[in-house]
Design a protein around this motif. Structure first.
Motif, PDB file in Angstrom:
ATOM      1  N   LYS A 157       0.899  -1.206  -0.127  1.00  0.00           N
ATOM      2  CA  LYS A 157      -0.206   0.008  -0.028  1.00  0.00           C
ATOM      3  C   LYS A 157       0.810   1.191   0.130  1.00  0.00           C
ATOM      4  N   ASN A 158       1.707   1.293   0.990  1.00  0.00           N
ATOM      5  CA  ASN A 158       2.527   2.534   1.021  1.00  0.00           C
ATOM      6  C   ASN A 158       4.117   2.349   0.982  1.00  0.00           C
ATOM      7  N   CYS A 159       4.315   1.072   0.919  1.00  0.00           N
ATOM      8  CA  CYS A 159       5.573   0.362   1.040  1.00  0.00           C
ATOM      9  C   CYS A 159       6.064  -0.832   0.026  1.00  0.00           C
ATOM     10  N   PHE A 160       7.363  -1.132  -0.101  1.00  0.00           N
ATOM     11  CA  PHE A 160       7.533  -2.299  -0.701  1.00  0.00           C
ATOM     12  C   PHE A 160       8.994  -2.780   0.031  1.00  0.00           C
ATOM     13  N   ARG A 161       9.489  -3.957  -0.492  1.00  0.00           N
ATOM     14  CA  ARG A 161      10.671  -4.306   0.041  1.00  0.00           C
ATOM     15  C   ARG A 161      11.700  -4.423  -1.318  1.00  0.00           C
ATOM     16  N   CYS A 162      12.779  -3.935  -0.870  1.00  0.00           N
ATOM     17  CA  CYS A 162      14.203  -4.030  -2.087  1.00  0.00           C
ATOM     18  C   CYS A 162      14.007  -5.513  -2.469  1.00  0.00           C
ATOM     19  N   SER A 163      14.158  -5.672  -3.723  1.00  0.00           N
ATOM     20  CA  SER A 163      14.348  -7.177  -4.216  1.00  0.00           C
ATOM     21  C   SER A 163      15.665  -7.845  -3.941  1.00  0.00           C
ATOM     22  N   ALA A 164      16.554  -7.009  -3.430  1.00  0.00           N
ATOM     23  CA  ALA A 164      17.824  -7.563  -3.347  1.00  0.00           C
ATOM     24  C   ALA A 164      18.238  -7.744  -1.829  1.00  0.00           C
ATOM     25  N   CYS A 165      18.148  -6.673  -0.967  1.00  0.00           N
ATOM     26  CA  CYS A 165      18.271  -6.762   0.627  1.00  0.00           C
ATOM     27  C   CYS A 165      17.061  -6.758   1.298  1.00  0.00           C
ATOM     28  N   GLY A 166      15.757  -6.426   0.964  1.00  0.00           N
ATOM     29  CA  GLY A 166      14.664  -6.483   1.852  1.00  0.00           C
ATOM     30  C   GLY A 166      14.483  -5.256   2.614  1.00  0.00           C
ATOM     31  N   LYS A 167      15.186  -4.266   2.407  1.00  0.00           N
ATOM     32  CA  LYS A 167      15.074  -2.908   3.065  1.00  0.00           C
ATOM     33  C   LYS A 167      13.558  -2.498   2.822  1.00  0.00           C
ATOM     34  N   TYR A 168      12.774  -1.695   3.616  1.00  0.00           N
ATOM     35  CA  TYR A 168      11.537  -1.294   3.326  1.00  0.00           C
ATOM     36  C   TYR A 168      11.762  -0.017   2.616  1.00  0.00           C
ATOM     37  N   LEU A 169      10.830   0.135   1.461  1.00  0.00           N
ATOM     38  CA  LEU A 169      11.030   1.269   0.536  1.00  0.00           C
ATOM     39  C   LEU A 169       9.588   2.056   0.542  1.00  0.00           C
ATOM     40  N   SER A 170       9.765   3.348   0.264  1.00  0.00           N
ATOM     41  CA  SER A 170       8.432   4.050   0.130  1.00  0.00           C
ATOM     42  C   SER A 170       7.811   4.032  -1.030  1.00  0.00           C
TER      43      SER A 170
END
Length: 116
Positions: free
Chosen positions: A65-78
């Protein structure tokens, strides 16, 4: 000289009600007290470097909804480019979403693949 210092934590709560009041939707008083006690109004790093808290924000992150995870490291992204969530905005490469660091590495890999 003025310096903005940002420290960001992504908190994991077992249940939304562990952080927010179920009736009001507001931050639990116990959480507020804990945050205020752990993040003082003023800090002094040395005799010549001191500061006051400017902002303490907390925003629920809802993956997809308001965030995703980095495809490589899993960090939360806006996923909201113009709304400050305290997390980086994602960059897309080959249909995948990456944080700035992983995007740079992926672009570097792609450049090397193109070199003969």
């Amino acid at each position: 000289m003025i310096v903005s210092l940002t420290v960001n934590y992504v908190l994991e709560a077992d249940d939304r009600n562990d952080f927010y009041d179920v009736n009001t939707g507001r931050l639990l008083e116990s959480m507020h007290e804990t945050l205020v006690s752990r993040y003082p109004k003023e800090i002094k790093l040395s005799d010549n470097v001191r500061g006051r808290i400017n902002d303490l924000t907390y925003v629920p992150l809802e993956e997809g909804k308001n965030c995703f995870r980095c495809s490589a490291c899993g960090k939360y992204l806006s996923d909201l480019k113009y709304v400050y969530l305290g997390i980086d905005y994602w960059q897309e490469i080959d249909g995948e979403k990456f944080c700035c660091s992983c995007a740079w590495e992926r672009e570097d890999e792609l450049r090397h693949e193109e070199d003969p």
